[in-house]
Design a protein around this motif. Structure first.
Motif, PDB file in Angstrom:
ATOM      1  N   PHE A  34    -116.011 111.564  83.412  1.00 45.44           N
ATOM      2  CA  PHE A  34    -114.839 111.515  82.538  1.00 45.44           C
ATOM      3  C   PHE A  34    -115.217 111.783  81.086  1.00 45.44           C
ATOM      4  O   PHE A  34    -114.550 112.552  80.390  1.00 45.44           O
ATOM      5  CB  PHE A  34    -114.157 110.143  82.622  1.00 45.44           C
ATOM      6  CG  PHE A  34    -113.492 109.864  83.944  1.00 45.44           C
ATOM      7  CD1 PHE A  34    -113.486 110.797  84.966  1.00 45.44           C
ATOM      8  CD2 PHE A  34    -112.873 108.640  84.176  1.00 45.44           C
ATOM      9  CE1 PHE A  34    -112.879 110.534  86.186  1.00 45.44           C
ATOM     10  CE2 PHE A  34    -112.253 108.368  85.384  1.00 45.44           C
ATOM     11  CZ  PHE A  34    -112.262 109.313  86.393  1.00 45.44           C
ATOM     12  N   GLU A  35    -116.280 111.124  80.628  1.00 47.41           N
ATOM     13  CA  GLU A  35    -116.646 111.167  79.215  1.00 47.41           C
ATOM     14  C   GLU A  35    -117.721 112.203  78.900  1.00 47.41           C
ATOM     15  O   GLU A  35    -118.223 112.248  77.780  1.00 47.41           O
ATOM     16  CB  GLU A  35    -117.085 109.772  78.763  1.00 47.41           C
ATOM     17  CG  GLU A  35    -115.969 108.743  78.895  1.00 47.41           C
ATOM     18  CD  GLU A  35    -116.397 107.324  78.561  1.00 47.41           C
ATOM     19  OE1 GLU A  35    -115.528 106.533  78.169  1.00 47.41           O
ATOM     20  OE2 GLU A  35    -117.602 107.015  78.696  1.00 47.41           O
ATOM     21  N   ARG A  36    -118.062 113.029  79.892  1.00 43.84           N
ATOM     22  CA  ARG A  36    -119.024 114.120  79.695  1.00 43.84           C
ATOM     23  C   ARG A  36    -120.310 113.599  79.044  1.00 43.84           C
ATOM     24  O   ARG A  36    -120.749 114.090  77.996  1.00 43.84           O
ATOM     25  CB  ARG A  36    -118.401 115.226  78.838  1.00 43.84           C
ATOM     26  CG  ARG A  36    -117.198 115.919  79.479  1.00 43.84           C
ATOM     27  CD  ARG A  36    -117.625 116.723  80.691  1.00 43.84           C
ATOM     28  NE  ARG A  36    -116.581 117.614  81.173  1.00 43.84           N
ATOM     29  CZ  ARG A  36    -115.845 117.406  82.266  1.00 43.84           C
ATOM     30  NH1 ARG A  36    -116.033 116.294  82.974  1.00 43.84           N
ATOM     31  NH2 ARG A  36    -114.941 118.278  82.660  1.00 43.84           N
ATOM     32  N   LYS A  37    -120.924 112.611  79.713  1.00 42.07           N
ATOM     33  CA  LYS A  37    -122.116 111.979  79.155  1.00 42.07           C
ATOM     34  C   LYS A  37    -123.409 112.692  79.528  1.00 42.07           C
ATOM     35  O   LYS A  37    -124.497 112.187  79.270  1.00 42.07           O
ATOM     36  CB  LYS A  37    -122.181 110.518  79.606  1.00 42.07           C
ATOM     37  CG  LYS A  37    -121.095 109.647  78.991  1.00 42.07           C
ATOM     38  CD  LYS A  37    -121.289 108.192  79.340  1.00 42.07           C
ATOM     39  CE  LYS A  37    -120.286 107.308  78.615  1.00 42.07           C
ATOM     40  NZ  LYS A  37    -120.494 105.874  78.896  1.00 42.07           N
ATOM     41  N   THR A  38    -123.298 113.848  80.150  1.00 44.32           N
ATOM     42  CA  THR A  38    -124.484 114.622  80.496  1.00 44.32           C
ATOM     43  C   THR A  38    -124.225 116.101  80.258  1.00 44.32           C
ATOM     44  O   THR A  38    -123.074 116.553  80.295  1.00 44.32           O
ATOM     45  CB  THR A  38    -124.881 114.402  81.970  1.00 44.32           C
ATOM     46  OG1 THR A  38    -126.044 115.188  82.268  1.00 44.32           O
ATOM     47  CG2 THR A  38    -123.755 114.821  82.898  1.00 44.32           C
ATOM     48  N   ASP A  39    -125.291 116.836  79.997  1.00 46.70           N
ATOM     49  CA  ASP A  39    -125.177 118.289  79.856  1.00 46.70           C
ATOM     50  C   ASP A  39    -125.533 118.999  81.155  1.00 46.70           C
ATOM     51  O   ASP A  39    -125.445 120.228  81.242  1.00 46.70           O
ATOM     52  CB  ASP A  39    -126.121 118.785  78.744  1.00 46.70           C
ATOM     53  CG  ASP A  39    -125.704 118.267  77.375  1.00 46.70           C
ATOM     54  OD1 ASP A  39    -124.488 118.113  77.160  1.00 46.70           O
ATOM     55  OD2 ASP A  39    -126.597 118.010  76.544  1.00 46.70           O
ATOM     56  N   HIS A  40    -125.937 118.226  82.146  1.00 51.10           N
ATOM     57  CA  HIS A  40    -126.345 118.801  83.431  1.00 51.10           C
ATOM     58  C   HIS A  40    -125.265 118.491  84.472  1.00 51.10           C
ATOM     59  O   HIS A  40    -125.350 117.514  85.219  1.00 51.10           O
ATOM     60  CB  HIS A  40    -127.701 118.236  83.856  1.00 51.10           C
ATOM     61  CG  HIS A  40    -128.773 118.412  82.821  1.00 51.10           C
ATOM     62  ND1 HIS A  40    -129.342 119.633  82.548  1.00 51.10           N
ATOM     63  CD2 HIS A  40    -129.356 117.521  81.978  1.00 51.10           C
ATOM     64  CE1 HIS A  40    -130.245 119.496  81.587  1.00 51.10           C
ATOM     65  NE2 HIS A  40    -130.273 118.222  81.225  1.00 51.10           N
TER      66      HIS A  40
END
Length: 249
Positions: A34-40
């Motif tokens: 949801f919060e886009r806490k990773t770039d992978h």
């Protein structure tokens, strides 16, 4: 229209909104997405060049996991791994608005969030994030399903009591009416003959199995009726021949 395949039915039925009940163990993974806490990202549909367009509609400066944990500290929740402590709605932008200006799309999701806050309690919401960086813009709304336990005079987590069959059956129509009321540009609505109040794949398959069982039972009844009709026809012919024979004698 009859759906002979539950998979096809599921793919077509939830084009607008889909509900899922989640255990506590699923919350960290949902928060990452949801919060886009990773770039992978494992989801190949995510276009990171558009991630800046995403909206967090929660008004505080906290995050999903913190809100979730803090809220569970304020209400009673059974200490079991299988308790559905978090409910999530995914609401997809209607096709009629896919070419609309960003401001109108944003207004649609804000109005939808307001509807969900009113329906399930803003104090129970732990996430409201709009993703514009995937194929179709959509809202992720997450909340702790809480009711007041009159017998014990306390608030408790109970997805079963909050997300009742009546709630699911009325959800789409209620949301549709709300959006038509508050959004001047929203005319067509979200309801169609594919929007039905099933909660998940398992429930759809259950009803599909029941339908097939009833279909088989009906076929057996029809075969039985045809067999009895054949017997009646033979009996009628025999009686007719008997009457004719008596007349000739």
């Amino acid at each position: 229209m009859l759906y002979w395949s539950w998979k096809t039915f599921f793919e077509e039925a939830f084009l607008m909104a889909h509900l899922k009940k989640n255990t506590r163990g699923a919350v960290p993974g949902l928060a990452v997405h949801f919060e886009r806490k990773t770039d992978h990202h494992t989801n190949k549909e995510i276009d990171v060049s558009k991630t800046y367009l995403n909206q967090d509609l929660m008004t505080d400066d906290s995050d999903m996991i913190s809100r979730f944990n803090n809220h569970l500290n304020d209400v009673y929740c059974m200490k079991r791994d299988d308790v559905k402590a978090l409910a999530t709605w995914i609401v997809t932008l209607p096709e009629e608005l896919t070419e609309a200006p960003y401001e109108q799309q944003s207004a649609f999701f804000e109005a939808t969030t307001n509807f969900l806050n009113d329906r399930y309690g803003q104090e129970n919401a732990v996430a409201a994030v709009v993703h514009y960086d995937e194929t179709t813009p959509h809202l992720h709304y997450a909340f702790v399903p809480v009711v007041f336990d009159v017998k014990k005079s306390r608030y408790k987590v109970s997805a079963k009591e909050v997300l009742t069959r009546h709630d699911l059956q009325t959800f789409h129509e209620d949301l549709d009416q709300h959006l038509k009321k508050v959004l001047p540009f929203y005319e067509q609505g979200i309801l169609n003959n594919k929007t039905l109040p099933f909660e998940n794949v398992a429930e759809i398959k259950k009803y599909n199995d029941q339908f097939n069982a009833l279909k088989t039972e009906l076929a057996d009844i029809e075969d039985n009726i045809r067999a009895k009709q054949a017997v009646l026809k033979i009996t009628d012919q025999a009686l007719t021949e008997g009457r004719l024979s008596r007349k000739t004698n």
